[in-house]
Design an enzyme around this catalytic site. Structure first.
Site, PDB file in Angstrom:
ATOM      1  N   MET A   1      67.643 151.260  42.319  1.00 42.97           N
ATOM      2  CA  MET A   1      66.793 152.206  41.610  1.00 42.97           C
ATOM      3  C   MET A   1      65.693 151.433  40.895  1.00 42.97           C
ATOM      4  SD  MET A   1      69.657 154.873  40.151  1.00 42.97           S
ATOM      5  CE  MET A   1      68.412 156.103  39.705  1.00 42.97           C
ATOM      6  N   CYS A  95      60.743 139.847  49.828  1.00 46.67           N
ATOM      7  CA  CYS A  95      61.647 140.499  48.887  1.00 46.67           C
ATOM      8  C   CYS A  95      62.634 141.405  49.617  1.00 46.67           C
ATOM      9  CB  CYS A  95      60.850 141.304  47.858  1.00 46.67           C
ATOM     10  SG  CYS A  95      61.864 142.034  46.555  1.00 46.67           S
ATOM     11  N   CYS A 192      54.164 142.295  42.379  1.00 47.54           N
ATOM     12  CA  CYS A 192      54.900 142.655  41.164  1.00 47.54           C
ATOM     13  C   CYS A 192      54.952 141.531  40.146  1.00 47.54           C
ATOM     14  CB  CYS A 192      56.313 143.119  41.519  1.00 47.54           C
ATOM     15  SG  CYS A 192      57.382 141.836  42.204  1.00 47.54           S
TER      16      CYS A 192
END
Length: 361
Positions: A1, A95, A192
């Protein structure tokens, strides 16, 4: 999440389908003050709190797993080393490959879970020879490209509940109807771990600066730079060339040579690539019947690029791909994903390219 709307709705649908669901947020940075900057970045403190609120709303357990060390080694350091080598890496691919569907999945299986469920827009289907990965029903949001690194074993432990949803607007509307506070949260974008978007400045701190030459295809010096790592193939802006092109047309970065700290520039037509190849290739599910014989496919070299008809073959330890029409601005380090219709066949990290235009042009 992740804390975004897609993973929130994916979790809600998994609960609704009767699965025993546990929410997990990945802590990928040990910098306690890491905060979200508008739509930039992900996996921040705010994102973790958003994910926890969604888990509470759904009535499922919630945990934060610290993968910061693995992320640093497998994604950030890889990103830096690839730029040092003059390549253009895709950290989202790394990732997915090494964190979300390797480290996370490995730990989940060790703890007795059956699958990792995410908010990616892609579809899993049972094919004649096993499980297949396909494009989502919404092409504009399709994320099968960034999942092209997944293997058959990994796909067997994946769930993508959003793959058949026609649009992101419907996902947001569903989140609103379910009372999820992230319904209108902006999508994250950019890298990110560089939330301010200044990749050149971030790399300068990590790699350092070193003056070098900018040359044309003949080897003539046409400018200078402070560090070759700041340039990517296809780049036009920020070259600061002191010598104009003979035809007066703009010039583009054609090649980055890290050993000599040299950047090669030339005309746009010289960016045309007739062939690309990579030794680091994998198959997403069952391999083609005869990969050592040429097979027809489509190739995609960026997450939001259009697929291009091509032929591919495994030869001398490489996946070699020849597009029917030349591709432009393809750089070593990028990922080429090959498709058969909507099905993802596999991918390779591009090691080399062959220009469609002779150097004399």
């Amino acid at each position: 999440m992740s804390g975004g709307v897609d993973s929130a709705v994916a979790a809600a649908r998994a609960v609704e389908a009767g699965h025993e669901v546990v929410g997990v947020h990945l802590a990928l940075s040990r910098a306690g003050g890491t905060l979200r900057t508008g739509s930039r970045g992900c996996c921040t403190i705010e994102d973790a709190m958003d994910a926890r609120r969604v888990a509470d709303r759904l009535g499922i357990p919630f945990y934060v797993w610290d993968f910061s060390e693995r992320f640093r080694d497998d994604v950030i350091e890889d990103f830096v080393s690839e730029y040092r080598a003059g390549r253009t890496p895709n950290p989202c691919m790394r990732c997915n490959e090494r964190i979300k569907f390797a480290a996370l999945l490995e730990r989940a299986l060790e703890l007795g879970f059956d699958a990792v469920c995410t908010g990616h827009y892609a579809i899993l289907r049972d094919g004649e020879n096993g499980l297949e990965l396909h494009r989502s029903s919404e092409e504009a949001k399709d994320q099968s490209y960034v999942l092209g690194v997944l293997t058959a074993d990994q796909l067997a432990h994946c769930l993508f509940p959003l793959g058949e949803t026609p649009s992101k607007a419907l996902v947001r509307a569903e989140a609103e109807a379910r009372g999820l506070a992230v319904a209108s949260k902006p999508d994250s974008y950019d890298i990110c771990f560089i939330p301010d978007g200044d990749t050149r400045g971030w790399l300068a701190e990590k790699v350092g600066t070193a003056p070098g030459e900018i040359v044309d295809r003949s080897g003539a010096v046409v400018g200078s730079h402070d560090g070759a790592h700041a340039f990517t193939v296809g780049q036009r802006k920020g070259l600061r060339l002191g010598v104009p092109a003979p035809d007066g047309k703009p010039r583009f970065v054609l090649e980055v040579r890290p050993v000599s700290n040299t950047v090669v520039v030339g005309p746009r037509e010289a960016l045309a690539i007739a062939e690309l190849a990579g030794a680091r290739f994998t198959w997403a599910g069952t391999a083609p019947d005869a990969p050592h014989e040429e097979f027809a496919c489509d190739v995609q070299v960026r997450a939001h690029a259009d697929p291009v008809p091509a032929v591919a073959v495994v030869r001398d330890g490489e996946l070699v791909i020849r597009p029917d029409e030349p591709l432009h601005g393809v750089a070593p380090g990028q990922t080429a994903v090959v498709y058969a219709g909507t099905r993802v066949l596999g991918q390779c990290t591009i090691d080399r390219t062959v220009s469609a235009v002779p150097a004399a042009v």
